[in-house]
Structure formats: C-alpha cells, structure tokens
Motif scaffolding. Structure first.
Motif, mmCIF file in Angstrom:
data_model
loop_
_atom_site.group_PDB
_atom_site.id
_atom_site.type_symbol
_atom_site.label_atom_id
_atom_site.label_comp_id
_atom_site.label_asym_id
_atom_site.label_seq_id
_atom_site.Cartn_x
_atom_site.Cartn_y
_atom_site.Cartn_z
ATOM 1 N N ASP A 189 66.545 55.120 13.243
ATOM 2 C CA ASP A 189 65.868 54.282 14.024
ATOM 3 C C ASP A 189 66.842 53.261 14.676
ATOM 4 O O ASP A 189 67.825 53.451 14.328
ATOM 5 N N ALA A 190 65.963 52.337 15.418
ATOM 6 C CA ALA A 190 66.642 51.238 16.026
ATOM 7 C C ALA A 190 67.717 50.311 15.173
ATOM 8 O O ALA A 190 68.658 50.038 15.440
ATOM 9 N N ALA A 191 66.894 50.107 14.021
ATOM 10 C CA ALA A 191 67.381 49.199 13.012
ATOM 11 C C ALA A 191 69.013 49.857 12.276
ATOM 12 O O ALA A 191 69.976 49.408 12.314
ATOM 13 N N MET A 192 68.570 51.012 12.063
ATOM 14 C CA MET A 192 69.941 51.941 11.435
ATOM 15 C C MET A 192 70.822 52.322 12.631
ATOM 16 O O MET A 192 71.985 52.067 12.194
ATOM 17 N N GLY B 158 71.804 50.171 14.939
ATOM 18 C CA GLY B 158 72.550 49.043 14.933
ATOM 19 C C GLY B 158 73.779 49.119 13.935
ATOM 20 O O GLY B 158 74.821 48.545 14.177
ATOM 21 N N ALA B 159 73.418 49.687 12.643
ATOM 22 C CA ALA B 159 74.338 49.626 11.582
ATOM 23 C C ALA B 159 75.409 50.601 11.943
ATOM 24 O O ALA B 159 76.621 50.445 11.652
ATOM 25 N N GLU C 197 76.668 51.490 14.970
ATOM 26 C CA GLU C 197 76.780 51.447 16.468
ATOM 27 C C GLU C 197 78.143 51.536 16.359
ATOM 28 O O GLU C 197 78.856 52.247 17.421
ATOM 29 N N GLU D 176 63.896 49.921 22.322
ATOM 30 C CA GLU D 176 64.995 49.357 21.445
ATOM 31 C C GLU D 176 66.194 50.033 21.436
ATOM 32 O O GLU D 176 67.248 49.445 21.306
ATOM 33 N N SER D 177 66.435 51.575 21.077
ATOM 34 C CA SER D 177 67.431 52.200 21.246
ATOM 35 C C SER D 177 67.868 52.237 22.374
ATOM 36 O O SER D 177 69.338 52.239 22.432
ATOM 37 N N ILE E 208 70.203 49.232 22.714
ATOM 38 C CA ILE E 208 71.630 49.353 22.087
ATOM 39 C C ILE E 208 72.552 50.437 23.050
ATOM 40 O O ILE E 208 73.654 50.039 23.246
#
Length: 938
Positions: free
Chosen positions: A160-163, A165-166, A168, A199-200, A203
């Motif tokens: 998902d978008a949060a993961m 970011g990790a 990226e 969100e994705s 990024i």
C-alpha cells in the motif's frame, strides 16, 4: 557469462516443463476421435492439496525435491482459479509455508512462488499477504537479477502507499539499475502503482528524474517502459507533455522503436489537441504554432526511420491529423505506397487499412496508389484484397468502374460474407458518387442477390438498393424489378416482407404499376403466412392508389378470403370490403386516348374511401391512441356521453419521456396525471384536462416540508395540484392549503381544496383553482406561493397527539404560468405536408438575438420556451456540427382549445461569439395563437 548461463539453463528448464505438461495432455495414438483431454488437475480435493502443501515446512523436501513443491503450488493455483478459495486459517498456513520456500535456490520453484503470491494476493486477507513482504524485500536487494525483477513485480501488487514509502529508495535505485530486466520490472511496477490510488501516484511522481534517466538506457524495453511512465505522470500537464515531446524529438536519444512509436503517438495527440482547442494560427501545420511546426517536422522525419513500425506509425499519425493540407499529407501517402508492395502481409495490411481510411477524405491523394491497389486484389490474404477493392471503389474514376466490377465479380465468389458486406457498402457509396452508373451498379448488386449467400449478405444488398432508390430516384423502376425477381426465390421471410412493403410504397407511383402485380400475387400463392399477409397489404395499397387496377386486384384478393391464416384472411376481407364500397361510390371510368390530348393521372378521387383507409396515416401512433382512449375512459361522464367517439373527441396526449426511455417503447407504462383531479367531485365538474405539466419543485428536497406542483390546464381553468410531503417526525399537518397571489389580469384565484391530514412521511394533494379570463391575451405570470397549515405535535413512538393545532405559514418559491404551459407536445406524421396545408395566412415571422454561447443550448432553450414537440429528428444537433452551419428546427403542438400549431426556427451561431441568431415562423389556423406562440421567446 555466469548470469547468461544461468538464464540459459532456466530457459531450458522452462521449455522442459512446458514439454512435460504437453505430454500429460497428449492422447494415445489409438484413442477414438473426439476423446476428451485428461487434465492432471481434474477432481482435485482441497483437503488433499493442503495436506501435500505441508511439505513446504520440510527443509529437506524443499531443497531436494523442488519439482514436487512446484506441482503443489500449481494445484493450489488451480483450486483458487476454479472458485475453491482458501479460508483465512488455510491461507495463513499456506503463506507461512510459502515463506519457507524462499530458502530454495531453484529458479523454477522461486518463479512459482512469485506467481502464487501475485495470483492469491488479491483474494486473501492483506494481513496474511504481509507475511511474505520481508522475504520479497530481501529478494529485491539480492544479487540475482531474476529474483530482483520478480520481487519488484510482486511487491507492486501487494504493498500500500505507506509500505511503498518504506521501500521507495530501493525501487528508485532499481529504475536506474544497469540490468535491463530489473529496470523494466521497476518501471512497469511503477506504472501499476501510479494507477492504483492517489497516494501511490503522488509517490511515483517523485521518481520523474530517475524515469527520465532510464530513457537513456541502452536497453530498448527500458526506454519503452520509461516513456510509458513519463506519459502517465505528465499526461494532464499540456505544457509538460509538449516539453517532453519536444526534447526527445530534438535530442534523438531514443533508440528503441517501441519508444519512438509512443513518442509519435504522443505527438499526434498533442497536435490533435492544438486543432481541437483552436490554438492553430492557420490551417497548415507547417505555418501553425511553434509546437505544431516542430511536431509535424518530427512526424515527417520519422517517415525516414529504419524501423518499419516507426515509419508506419508516423504515416498513420499524419493521415489522422484533422484538417491537414494535401501537400502535408503527400509524404505519408508516398511511404504507404511503398508499404503496399512489401513482402510482409502485416505491413501490407496495415498500409492498405490506413490508405482506405484516408481515401474517405482525400480520394485524389490516394488515387496515385491505384496501380498498387489493383495488384493487391489478387493478394492471398482476403482481408488485404477486400480493403484494396473498397479503396479502389472510393478512388476510382467513372471510366474505371466497369473494369473494377469485372475484377470484383470473380473475387466475390471466393470470399466469406463479412467481406462481401464491406464491398457492398463501398459499391453503394460509389453509386452516390457517380449516379450516371446506377444501372450498372444496381444490376451488379442484384446479380449477387440470386447467388449463394447468408442472410446478412442478402440484407446488406437489399438495404443498399433501397438506400439508392431514396437517394438516386432514377434507380427506382429498375431497382424494383430486380427486387421483384429476388423475392421469387428468396428464402428469408424478413427480406420478402421488407421488399413487399417497399413495392406497396413505391410501385403505384411508377409508369407501369401493373407490372408488379404478378410478382406480388405469386407471394400470396407460394409463401408462408407472414409473407402472404404482407403481399395482401401491398396489393391493397396498389388498389387504393391506382383505381384502374381495383377490379383486377379485388378478383385476386377474393382467393384469400378462405386462407388458413387468420391475419391473411382478415386483411383480405377488409381490403375486399373497402375496395368494393369505394368502387361503388367512385367508379373508375376508362379514358379514351383519342378523346383526351393529355393522359389523365390514375389517382383516387377526393374523399375516396380506399385512399382514406390505406393511404391516410393515423393522426397519432398506436401507443398514443391507446393512452388517449384510456384517458377518455377515465374522464368522468365520458362513457355516458352521447357524443360519438372520434379522433377529434379523444383527449390530446403528449410525446413524453418516461424514465429516460422514449414513450414509443411498449414497456413504458404511463399513468394519467389528471386522475387525481378526476377523483375529487368538485374538480371533476370542470371537465376534461387538456394537458398536465411535469412536477415542479417549490422547495428544496432537504427542507422540512417538501412541496411540488403539477399544472392541469383546461380551456377556462387551471388546477394547481400541490404535492405536500411532511418530513418532520414529531408533527402532523392539518388543513394544508397553498395561497397564491399574482398581478395578472388574465388569471384569478377561484377556490382551494385543502389537504386535511398529513402524517410524517406522507405526501398528500392540495388543489388551487385558477380561472382564466378568455377576454385577455395570454401572458406569463408569476405567483407568490405560501403554504398555510396547522401543526399538531405528536409522539414519534406512539403517534398520539400531544398538543392542539396551531397555525403556521411556510414561504415557497414563485410559480410561473407561461404560455408554453397551454401547449401540448404533439408530433405530426409529415411536418412538411402539414406546413403546406396550414398555409401562410396566419403566419407570424420574428427574429431574435439570443444570449447563448453554444448553438446546442439555444436549440434546447427554444424548444423549452415554446413547449412544442421537435419533429424529423431536429431536436438535437448532430455531433460535430454545432456552430458550423445554421440548424433548422421543426416543431409541432396543439394549443389549448384544439388549435394545431407548427413552427420552423433557424438557429445560427454568430461568428463573433456575440450570441445566437433565431429566425422563427409560426403557423396555425388562429392568428392570435400564432402571435402568442411567437411571443414565447424571451
């Protein structure tokens, strides 16, 4: 070398797996014909497969027997793809087991693991899928390119978008990786992530510098995928896209043909936008805006690329540019002409398809390719040959038609029906281009009516001939004879009835109508019941229009009075009865040729009964007739009335739209809105309602009291029906009325009917009666409306009253009574005939300047102002024609009192964008009505 060797071994292993799978499905040599293939995954039981999946937890089995683990994964995939999904506990256990498979170094097993995770990720609990994320992240940072690429693809499906970011940083590094396999996987994954959610996408937009750097990769697929991702990021930024296209077209850094194809497409899209949005300073791209010049120059330069796909894409893009000048199109046509002689069928097909499309708008430009096109008629690929013929028919001259038809006649017998239909349509267009050749072309088409062919092919020829009859009247008689010969051996009932109907419509108007009678009567003798009934109707129309043939036709029709089919027998009986009576009332007297210098036309006399029955259309459709009779029956006192039932005494019914569907649809049930008025004796005494309007909202939908109004129009009264809804849970409304007040001398409030009781959630009717002063001309009037009612507080749970009623008022929006409210939307069968019959004695001509920016909006507003029904499909402007030329609007209606009104309006957009010019002519039998209708424009 080590990586290449490993990839080679992996490919060999993959081919070996495919061959082994094929061997499993291979039938024995002595197997009987039609024997079913046996699937190794048939009759799988989920419990047994899950039991075998426990081998994932055995390190020795995973390390020494990876093939078994691959088979189990394949079985699990088969289960999930056939609807046998894993429950939460089973999925968790399987995913834990799959994580243990990452300890194996077998490439085939690792690929199966990736495939399983991608396939099951979308159907399983995200908390279970997250179990394998750490293993995938580890693979994404390892040294094996195969693992890194596949891990990226799988992660893109589950994060998902949060993961995102990790991880990226790792994905950005992969985008510019030296390995083309890894870089392509990262770019494709980024494209999928960009489309997933906002969100994705935000990024992925931060990776634009890495993506731009990837376009310089020596790997062609990396360049292709990088261009795709750049377009995804910038496609909503016009200036950014223009900068992107300009940079890459001028730098000449793209070596990948696929990437260049994308660049050509993006350039063509931007050039189309330049024209559509009016940013072109002229009609020529070479003299247009800066981007138009550079974009066209890039497309022209791409015509000289060494890759055929780039050259073709550039030529195709140039041919599709709007309003392109012939001299700008010439380079693309030259390239396509060379491709027509290519040795590759795909190249020839692509070229001939594009040339065929260009021939529609620029036939002279394509005519230089005629020699190459004629050579393609004998092409082994029938699709290419068909396109070559249709293109030649668009570009050929009148002198070459005979030669083309000879070539086509041989070709048509060798191709399937779908190709024949395409050629028939092209022949139809050719006949419209060269009307002088209609005999040759219609004769050519009719020859194939008698050849073998399916229903669609025969129908296309019949429709083409009928269309030519309507557009080229000179073809009428010869075409009708060809169609008569066709129905002698026609095996399709639908085509026979269609042709018989056409003969009845056009045959009596020819020079020798009697020649068609034997063909029609043969259908009565030899065909099925449906065709016999259609033939009886055609003969009846001949007799109605040609009095000289009535005696002979009546004799023929008498033979069908004992037909076994009810429909045929009834039609024949009615026809014989009507024609006999018409012959008695208006006997036909044969003319003496020597007595008359001029031939007396063979037409029915005025008031002829047969002409009235068979030639005069009904004043309304059958659907409207049914609605009108139902409305008549529901009117109080209609059944007891001594007035004879006739079209003139039936209520007027309007052409309406119900739930977005045309009222002509038989599935739409329309209720009489005046039924609420007739149900109240005091209101029923006023007589029949002329028309009822649609419900008009006088409040917002979210307010505590929702009020709508329906206007019921009568010759001397207007009954306003107010639909009052109570949306307050702890209130009950009593004695509800709507008080209206206006300053018009034409209208006066005569009385009210209150809604006695309205509980929560109920909608009850209240009525206000307005009297119309017939001595005053109609003029729009606005009424101020106030809802007056009493409120009783109630217990929401028990519904019992908790207070005495107290009076309250609630202001409503203004209600307008316009002249258009007194106009019923009624269409006429033939507008032009009706316009001529009314005459210009009471015609009113006016000219108005309307403040509308778009022609479409002006047309809709004129229809709304007048309250009339658009006729002949003039209610809408055809797509793409708005503002280019004046639009003629035909309107019809019936004014209160039964006065028929027709209007013709010309709506023209003014070039200086200052509005729309309206010229309108209104005709009716009453000059006062004509003036009132013309004054509706405001």
């Amino acid at each position: 070398m080590g990586d290449q060797q490993e990839e080679g071994l992996t490919m060999n292993n993959l081919l070996s797996e495919v061959q082994n799978t094929l061997d499993k499905f291979k039938l024995e040599d002595d197997a009987p014909p039609g024997a079913d293939y046996y699937s190794p995954y048939a009759n799988l039981e989920k419990a047994a497969v899950l039991q075998e999946a426990r081998c994932f937890h055995d390190p020795t089995a995973v390390r020494e027997n990876p093939r078994k683990c691959c088979t189990v994964i394949a079985q699990l995939l088969h289960l999930t793809n056939t609807g046998q999904y894993l429950n939460s506990a089973e999925a968790t256990e399987v995913f834990f087991g799959v994580t243990k498979l990452f300890m194996s170094d077998d490439a085939s097993l690792r690929r199966m693991v990736y495939l399983f995770i991608k396939d099951v990720a979308e159907t399983c609990d995200p908390d279970d899928v997250i179990i394998v994320t750490s293993s995938l992240t580890k693979d994404m940072t390892c040294d094996v390119d195969l693992y890194r690429a596949n891990a990226l693809r799988v992660l893109a499906r589950i994060v998902d978008a949060a993961m995102l970011g990790a991880i990226e940083r790792y994905v950005k590094q992969a985008v510019v990786d030296s390995s083309g396999q890894v870089s392509s996987a990262a770019l494709v994954s980024a494209t999928h992530l960009f489309e997933r959610n906002v969100e994705s996408a935000a990024i992925v937009k931060r990776w634009i510098s890495e993506t731009t750097e990837a376009t310089a990769s020596p790997n062609e697929m990396v360049q292709f995928h990088a261009m795709q991702l750049l377009y995804q990021i910038k496609k909503h930024d016009r200036l950014g896209m223009q900068k992107l296209v300009t940079q890459f077209s001028q730098r000449n850094t793209l070596k990948s043909p696929l990437a260049l194809v994308l660049l050509v497409r993006y350039t063509a899209t931007l050039l189309n936008d330049e024209v559509a949005e009016g940013r072109m300073s002229g009609t020529s791209f070479q003299n247009g805006s800066t981007f138009a010049r550079s974009g066209y120059a890039f497309l022209e330069a791409s015509l000289r690329h060494k890759s055929e796909m780039v050259v073709y894409e550039a030529a195709k893009a140039m041919c599709a540019l709007p309003n392109i000048e012939p001299q700008e199109l010439s380079p693309a046509i030259n390239v396509l002409q060379l491709f027509l002689s290519s040795t590759k069928p795909t190249v020839r097909f692509a070229a001939i398809k594009t040339v065929s499309q260009v021939a529609v708008g620029h036939p002279r430009m394509v005519s230089k390719c005629n020699e190459d096109l004629e050579a393609l008629i004998a092409d082994a690929n029938r699709s290419i040959a068909t396109l070559a013929i249709t293109t030649l028919l668009k570009t050929g001259s009148e002198n070459s038609i005979d030669r083309l038809l000879k070539q086509i006649s041989v070709f048509l017998s060798e191709i399937p029906d779908e190709y024949k239909i395409t050629i028939v349509r092209s022949l139809q267009r050719l006949c419209l281009t060269y009307p002088a050749k209609h005999r040759v072309l219609v004769g050519f088409l009719s020859n194939f009516l008698r050849e073998e062919g399916g229903f669609d092919f025969k129908r296309s020829i019949v429709n083409a001939i009928i269309s030519l009859i309507k557009q080229v009247p000179e073809t009428t008689e010869s075409s009708l004879l060809h169609l008569c010969e066709f129905i002698e051996d026609c095996e399709f009932t639908m085509l026979s009835t269609q042709i018989l109907h056409l003969l009845g419509e056009l045959g009596p108007g020819t020079h020798a109508p009697a020649r068609y009678i034997p063909f029609i009567y043969n259908r009565v003798l030899l065909e099925n019941a449906t065709v016999r009934a259609a033939a009886i109707s055609a003969l009846s129309i001949f007799a109605a229009r040609c009095p000289s043939l009535r005696t002979s036709i009546v004799t023929l029709l008498k033979h069908s009075l004992n037909d076994e089919d009810d429909e045929t027998r009834d039609r024949a009986s009615v026809a014989v009865s009507v024609l006999k009576e018409a012959m008695v009332l208006n006997p036909y007297v044969a003319q003496d040729v020597e007595e008359y210098d001029e031939v007396v036309p063979d037409v029915p006399s005025e008031g002829d009964l047969a002409a009235l029955v068979y030639l005069q259309p009904l004043p309304m459709t059958f659907m409207n007739l049914e609605r009108s009779i139902k409305s008549y029956v529901s009117t109080p006192g209609a059944i007891e009335s001594v007035e004879p039932l006739a079209f003139s005494t039936l209520p007027i019914v309007e052409e309406i739209l119900a739930n977005g569907f045309d009222s002509k649809s038989s599935n739409v049930e329309v209720h009489d809105p005046a039924a609420a008025v007739y149900s109240i004796p005091e209101l029923a005494e006023f007589g029949r309602v002329f028309r009822s309007s649609s419900a008009i909202s006088l409040t917002e939908e979210e307010t505590e009291y929702v009020v709508k109004c329906i206007k019921h129009i009568m010759p001397e009264h207007i009954i306003l029906q107010f639909l009052i809804q109570n949306t307050v849970e702890d209130q009950r409304l009593v004695n509800c009325t709507v008080a209206i007040e206006g300053d018009s001398e034409c209208f006066e409030v005569a009385g009210e009917v209150a809604a006695e009781n309205i509980k929560y959630g109920e909608t009850v009717n209240a009525f206000t009666v307005v009297t119309r002063n017939l001595g005053e001309p109609l003029a729009p009037c606005n009424f101020e409306c106030v809802l007056k009612f009493g409120i009783i507080q109630v217990d929401p749970k028990s519904g019992e009253d908790e207070s005495d009623p107290f009076d309250e008022e609630y202001p409503l929006e203004e209600l307008e009574l316009a002249t258009s409210d007194f106009m019923a939307k009624v269409s006429v069968p033939d507008f032009r005939l009706g316009w001529e019959q009314v005459g210009n004695a009471n015609e009113v001509l006016e000219k108005f300047a309307l403040q509308f920016k778009k022609q479409d909006d002006a047309v809709a507003a004129v229809i709304d102002f007048l309250g009339m029904q658009p006729c002949d499909g003039t209610g809408h402007i055809k797509p793409g024609e708005g503002g280019k030329k004046p639009h003629m609007l035909h309107l019809s209606g019936v004014f209160v009192g039964g006065t028929n009104v027709l209007a013709r309006a010309q709506v023209a957009a003014q070039g200086d964008a200052s509005g729309v010019l309206l010229k309108i002519a209104v005709r009716s039998d009453d000059p006062t009505v004509s003036r009132m209708v013309a004054d509706c424009i405001r």
